[in-house]
Design a protein around this motif. Structure first.
Motif, mmCIF file in Angstrom:
data_model
loop_
_atom_site.group_PDB
_atom_site.id
_atom_site.type_symbol
_atom_site.label_atom_id
_atom_site.label_comp_id
_atom_site.label_asym_id
_atom_site.label_seq_id
_atom_site.Cartn_x
_atom_site.Cartn_y
_atom_site.Cartn_z
ATOM 1 N N VAL A 66 64.159 42.077 44.946
ATOM 2 C CA VAL A 66 64.577 41.130 43.903
ATOM 3 C C VAL A 66 64.378 41.768 42.524
ATOM 4 N N LEU A 67 63.237 42.433 42.368
ATOM 5 C CA LEU A 67 62.917 43.043 41.072
ATOM 6 C C LEU A 67 63.853 44.208 40.737
ATOM 7 N N ALA A 68 64.289 44.898 41.773
ATOM 8 C CA ALA A 68 65.074 46.118 41.525
ATOM 9 C C ALA A 68 66.579 45.864 41.483
ATOM 10 N N SER A 69 66.993 44.609 41.694
ATOM 11 C CA SER A 69 68.439 44.363 41.790
ATOM 12 C C SER A 69 68.972 43.550 40.609
ATOM 13 N N GLY A 70 70.151 43.936 40.167
ATOM 14 C CA GLY A 70 70.813 43.197 39.093
ATOM 15 C C GLY A 70 71.844 42.219 39.633
ATOM 16 N N ALA A 71 71.882 42.034 40.953
ATOM 17 C CA ALA A 71 72.896 41.160 41.560
ATOM 18 C C ALA A 71 72.611 39.687 41.231
ATOM 19 N N PRO A 72 73.646 38.839 41.251
ATOM 20 C CA PRO A 72 73.426 37.396 41.076
ATOM 21 C C PRO A 72 72.480 36.884 42.158
ATOM 22 N N LYS A 73 71.569 35.981 41.758
ATOM 23 C CA LYS A 73 70.545 35.532 42.711
ATOM 24 C C LYS A 73 70.521 34.011 42.826
ATOM 25 N N LEU A 74 70.569 33.564 44.066
ATOM 26 C CA LEU A 74 70.483 32.133 44.351
ATOM 27 C C LEU A 74 69.154 31.860 45.049
ATOM 28 N N VAL A 75 68.399 30.924 44.520
ATOM 29 C CA VAL A 75 67.095 30.592 45.090
ATOM 30 C C VAL A 75 67.160 29.160 45.621
ATOM 31 N N VAL A 76 66.764 28.983 46.873
ATOM 32 C CA VAL A 76 66.831 27.654 47.493
ATOM 33 C C VAL A 76 65.413 27.209 47.856
ATOM 34 N N PRO A 77 64.772 26.467 46.969
ATOM 35 C CA PRO A 77 63.382 26.090 47.235
ATOM 36 C C PRO A 77 63.268 25.049 48.343
ATOM 37 N N ALA A 78 62.162 25.103 49.040
ATOM 38 C CA ALA A 78 61.808 24.059 50.011
ATOM 39 C C ALA A 78 60.296 24.025 50.070
ATOM 40 N N MET A 79 59.723 22.885 49.810
ATOM 41 C CA MET A 79 58.253 22.768 49.828
ATOM 42 C C MET A 79 57.874 21.292 49.773
ATOM 43 N N HIS A 80 56.591 21.019 49.852
ATOM 44 C CA HIS A 80 56.108 19.657 49.744
ATOM 45 C C HIS A 80 56.386 19.147 48.330
ATOM 46 N N PRO A 81 56.776 17.848 48.184
ATOM 47 C CA PRO A 81 57.145 17.323 46.857
ATOM 48 C C PRO A 81 56.093 17.570 45.788
ATOM 49 N N GLN A 82 54.802 17.435 46.161
ATOM 50 C CA GLN A 82 53.779 17.627 45.135
ATOM 51 C C GLN A 82 53.737 19.068 44.638
ATOM 52 N N MET A 83 54.039 19.990 45.522
ATOM 53 C CA MET A 83 54.074 21.404 45.121
ATOM 54 C C MET A 83 55.295 21.649 44.232
ATOM 55 N N TRP A 84 56.425 21.013 44.580
ATOM 56 C CA TRP A 84 57.644 21.179 43.782
ATOM 57 C C TRP A 84 57.457 20.603 42.379
ATOM 58 N N LEU A 85 56.744 19.465 42.305
ATOM 59 C CA LEU A 85 56.584 18.794 41.009
ATOM 60 C C LEU A 85 55.391 19.326 40.219
ATOM 61 N N ASN A 86 54.583 20.169 40.850
ATOM 62 C CA ASN A 86 53.413 20.717 40.147
ATOM 63 C C ASN A 86 53.860 21.503 38.915
ATOM 64 N N ALA A 87 53.079 21.342 37.838
ATOM 65 C CA ALA A 87 53.469 21.965 36.558
ATOM 66 C C ALA A 87 53.662 23.480 36.694
ATOM 67 N N SER A 88 52.883 24.112 37.559
ATOM 68 C CA SER A 88 53.024 25.573 37.714
ATOM 69 C C SER A 88 54.388 25.913 38.297
ATOM 70 N N THR A 89 54.767 25.159 39.346
ATOM 71 C CA THR A 89 56.074 25.429 39.965
ATOM 72 C C THR A 89 57.195 25.118 38.979
ATOM 73 N N VAL A 90 57.061 23.989 38.279
ATOM 74 C CA VAL A 90 58.094 23.610 37.301
ATOM 75 C C VAL A 90 58.271 24.742 36.282
ATOM 76 N N ALA A 91 57.142 25.275 35.798
ATOM 77 C CA ALA A 91 57.218 26.347 34.792
ATOM 78 C C ALA A 91 57.830 27.610 35.397
ATOM 79 N N ASN A 92 57.455 27.916 36.648
ATOM 80 C CA ASN A 92 57.997 29.124 37.292
ATOM 81 C C ASN A 92 59.501 29.018 37.518
ATOM 82 N N VAL A 93 59.941 27.822 37.911
ATOM 83 C CA VAL A 93 61.377 27.608 38.133
ATOM 84 C C VAL A 93 62.119 27.772 36.800
ATOM 85 N N GLU A 94 61.506 27.242 35.741
ATOM 86 C CA GLU A 94 62.126 27.367 34.414
ATOM 87 C C GLU A 94 62.267 28.844 34.025
#
Ligand code: CTP
Length: 399
Positions: A109-137
């Motif tokens: 991922v770090l070495a590629s300039g290709a378009p990247k699609l990320v499909v998250p899946a996790m427990h809702p509390q982890m998805w809504l956690n401020a750390s995850t929100v900031a990382n997604v941003e």
């Protein structure tokens, strides 16, 4: 989607939804994509390498320490046309956001300039956690397309936002990315938008009715086509665009300063902003009383586009705009010459049409004499038509 021969790296994170990616892999292959699966070591607890090898028909590596002689991470990164990370766990998103490279997938991922699609899946509390929100941003601000997880039943009895989307939804999103014409990949496009304002006193200004919508549409379209986009926005009330560096200015002189700094580095300048042609000789520090407002002495602003065209290198492409209420083509043809631009889009703005609207109509004139009539189109469509012109000219030898 025309996919034959296109290479996808399918990154698998360590979540239960890994098994759903088996179906995603099958469908991608049905469409003719060549898929290399790169699972994280943790994900092998859910779906093992054998399954991925059997489904993809290709060898599967998880660590940079395997098959070292092939320098797999660089080899995989350079051949990837697209990267899909599905499922992406909170930990994997955090590692990518931090630029970590502690397994094969994060290296690729770090070495590629290709378009990247990320499909998250996790427990809702982890998805809504401020750390995850900031990382997604962070990921989104760097041009990753991060899908929103679905709302529904999770592994246990829990319900909430965190479910891995249906394969069809992922494919739909991916198709949008794959439909990207990455013809401007690596090109540096500078766009101006909005209208400059010249203060008269602390409460009044000389300005114009440009909303900035056309310039923003161009910046948005250019970033989708792979360009590095810088946007100089004058008095626009529009949301920021992911992946676009925006410099906000108010006056013509501020816009001129930013252009002077950024123009030498760009491959193309699209000068969409409506520049105030004149400014008050003096800005009053105090609000001018109404009985002293009969006349304001003005001085002309420099013509920024005409000025930059004298500095332009052969390899740089200039696109100008013209707003006309009469003799459109005649006046525009004169501007094309006097401003020495490659392409000029002339808007028919009689009766205030176009300003603030999502639609536009006008004519594209170019230096080589071609004329394209845009009878009625969305500003997004015009953006892409103008970028086609830019892309074509940038691809010519000798520019
Ligand atoms: N432009 C510029 N600097 C100015 C005025 C205009 O760079 N001081 C640019 C605009 O961004 C646009 C093009 O020149 O790309 C034409 O702008 P337009 O307002 O149509 O033309 P003007 O040159 O201002 O001529 P006029 O107002 O007389 O029609």
């Amino acid at each position: 989607m025309s996919a034959s021969g296109r290479e996808i790296i399918l990154g698998i994170g360590g979540g239960i939804a890994a098994y759903k990616s088996c179906d995603l892999l099958r469908r991608l292959k049905d469409h003719g994509y060549l898929v290399t699966v790169v699972p994280t070591p943790a994900s092998l607890n859910f779906v093992g390498s054998t399954t991925w090898e059997a489904l993809s028909g290709r060898p599967v590596l998880t660590e940079v320490w395997q098959d070292v002689a092939s320098v797999a991470h660089i080899h995989l990164a350079s051949k990837a046309d697209y990267i899909i990370v599905a499922p992406a766990t909170a930990d994997l998103i955090a590692r990518i956001a931090q630029g970590r490279a502690d397994d094969l997938l994060t290296n690729v991922v770090l070495a590629s300039g290709a378009p990247k699609l990320v499909v998250p899946a996790m427990h809702p509390q982890m998805w809504l956690n401020a750390s995850t929100v900031a990382n997604v941003e962070i990921l989104r601000s760097r041009g990753f397309i991060v899908m929103e997880p679905e709302v529904g039943r999770l592994t246990g009895a829990d319900v909430g936002q965190g479910r891995f989307p249906e394969t069809s939804k992922i494919l739909e999103q991916f198709q949008e990315i794959a439909g990207w014409n990455a013809d401007l990949l690596g090109r540096r496009i500078l766009v101006t938008a909005g209208g400059t304002r010249e203060p008269i006193d602390p409460v009044r200004f000389i300005g114009n009715r440009s909303s900035g919508k056309q310039g923003y549409a161009i910046a948005r379209a250019a970033v989708v086509r792979g360009a590095q986009v810088q946007l100089i926005a004058a008095n626009c009330e529009l949301p920021d665009i992911e992946g676009v560096e925006i410099t906000k200015v108010e006056t013509t002189s501020e816009m001129g300063d930013v252009l002077a700094e950024k123009f030498p580095e760009c491959d193309a300048l699209i000068m969409c902003a409506a520049v105030a042609d004149a400014k008050p000789v003096q800005i009053s520090v105090e609000k001018i009383k109404k009985d002293h407002l009969e006349s304001i002495e003005l001085v002309s602003n420099p013509d920024l586009l005409a000025m930059l065209s004298t500095l332009k290198k052969n390899s740089q492409i200039l696109v100008g705009f013209a707003a006309e209420t009469q003799a459109h083509i005649e006046n525009a043809a004169k501007k094309l010459k006097s401003k020495n631009v490659d392409v000029l889009y002339v808007n028919d703005v009689s009766g205030g049409a176009i300003f603030g609207s999502d639609q536009t109509r006008g004519t594209i004139l170019s230096k080589d004499g071609t004329e394209i009539i845009v009878s009625e189109a969305s500003k997004d469509t015009l953006a892409n038509v103008l970028l086609d012109q830019v892309s074509f000219r940038l691809s010519l030898p000798n520019v």
